[in-house]
Design a protein around this motif. Sequence first.
Motif, short mmCIF file in Angstrom:
data_model
loop_
_atom_site.label_atom_id
_atom_site.label_comp_id
_atom_site.label_asym_id
_atom_site.label_seq_id
_atom_site.Cartn_x
_atom_site.Cartn_y
_atom_site.Cartn_z
N PRO A 103 0.82 -1.14 0.02
CA PRO A 103 -0.03 0.01 0.01
C PRO A 103 0.98 1.38 -0.28
O PRO A 103 0.36 2.26 -0.52
CB PRO A 103 -0.95 0.03 1.32
N LEU A 106 2.10 1.63 -3.49
CA LEU A 106 0.94 2.25 -4.40
C LEU A 106 0.45 3.66 -4.02
O LEU A 106 -0.23 4.45 -5.03
CB LEU A 106 -0.17 1.31 -4.09
N ALA A 107 0.33 4.12 -2.79
CA ALA A 107 0.19 5.45 -2.24
C ALA A 107 0.90 6.57 -3.17
O ALA A 107 0.53 7.58 -3.43
CB ALA A 107 0.40 5.66 -0.94
N HIS A 111 -2.52 5.29 -5.64
CA HIS A 111 -3.26 4.21 -5.13
C HIS A 111 -3.81 3.45 -6.19
O HIS A 111 -4.95 2.93 -6.45
CB HIS A 111 -4.36 4.48 -4.33
#
Length: 172
Positions: A103, A106-107, A111
């Motif tokens: 995560p 991806l942030a 995202h």
Amino acid sequence: GGSSGGGSGGGGGAGGRLHREISLDNPACPKTRRPFHTLLTGQGTTYNGWQSRIMYYHWRKQRAADGECTEMTGFTRVCASEGGLPDAAAPYIPSVFVPSLTPEVLAKYGHFGVLNRPHSVVEFFRRGLADRVKEKYVLVAETDHVLTKPMPNLATDATADSPPLAAAHGFG
């Protein structure tokens, strides 16, 4: 990361063949035949699992329609999942699993979970899973591709790429 079934000959989480193996060296086929392996990129989500099953169904249907000398010979779903663990679609589709991007990674990119698709292909080769590919050519496909007719090998020995899927099949 793990793997489950898959490869040119089929397989799957249940241990059986999911599609009949087609010889890469069938002497009855034209010398111009250029078999290719389809790598289906996906993610280990419920929705993506259903998309994968639909895509694989249509791949099998078109492969069978093309006969013994089809160029559509191998299929592997390369699935990015949490911890690289098999998902619910694993028993139904020849698959290998790699850990999805974190995560935190991806942030950094808004995202955008679809980044797991190119990531999974890189991990497929980095983790030595490519030995299941026996063909000289590879088609990287996505779960929302639905084949409506047999797919010929559009790559050439002179170029590593081919026309876009939509243009190649006259959808564009």
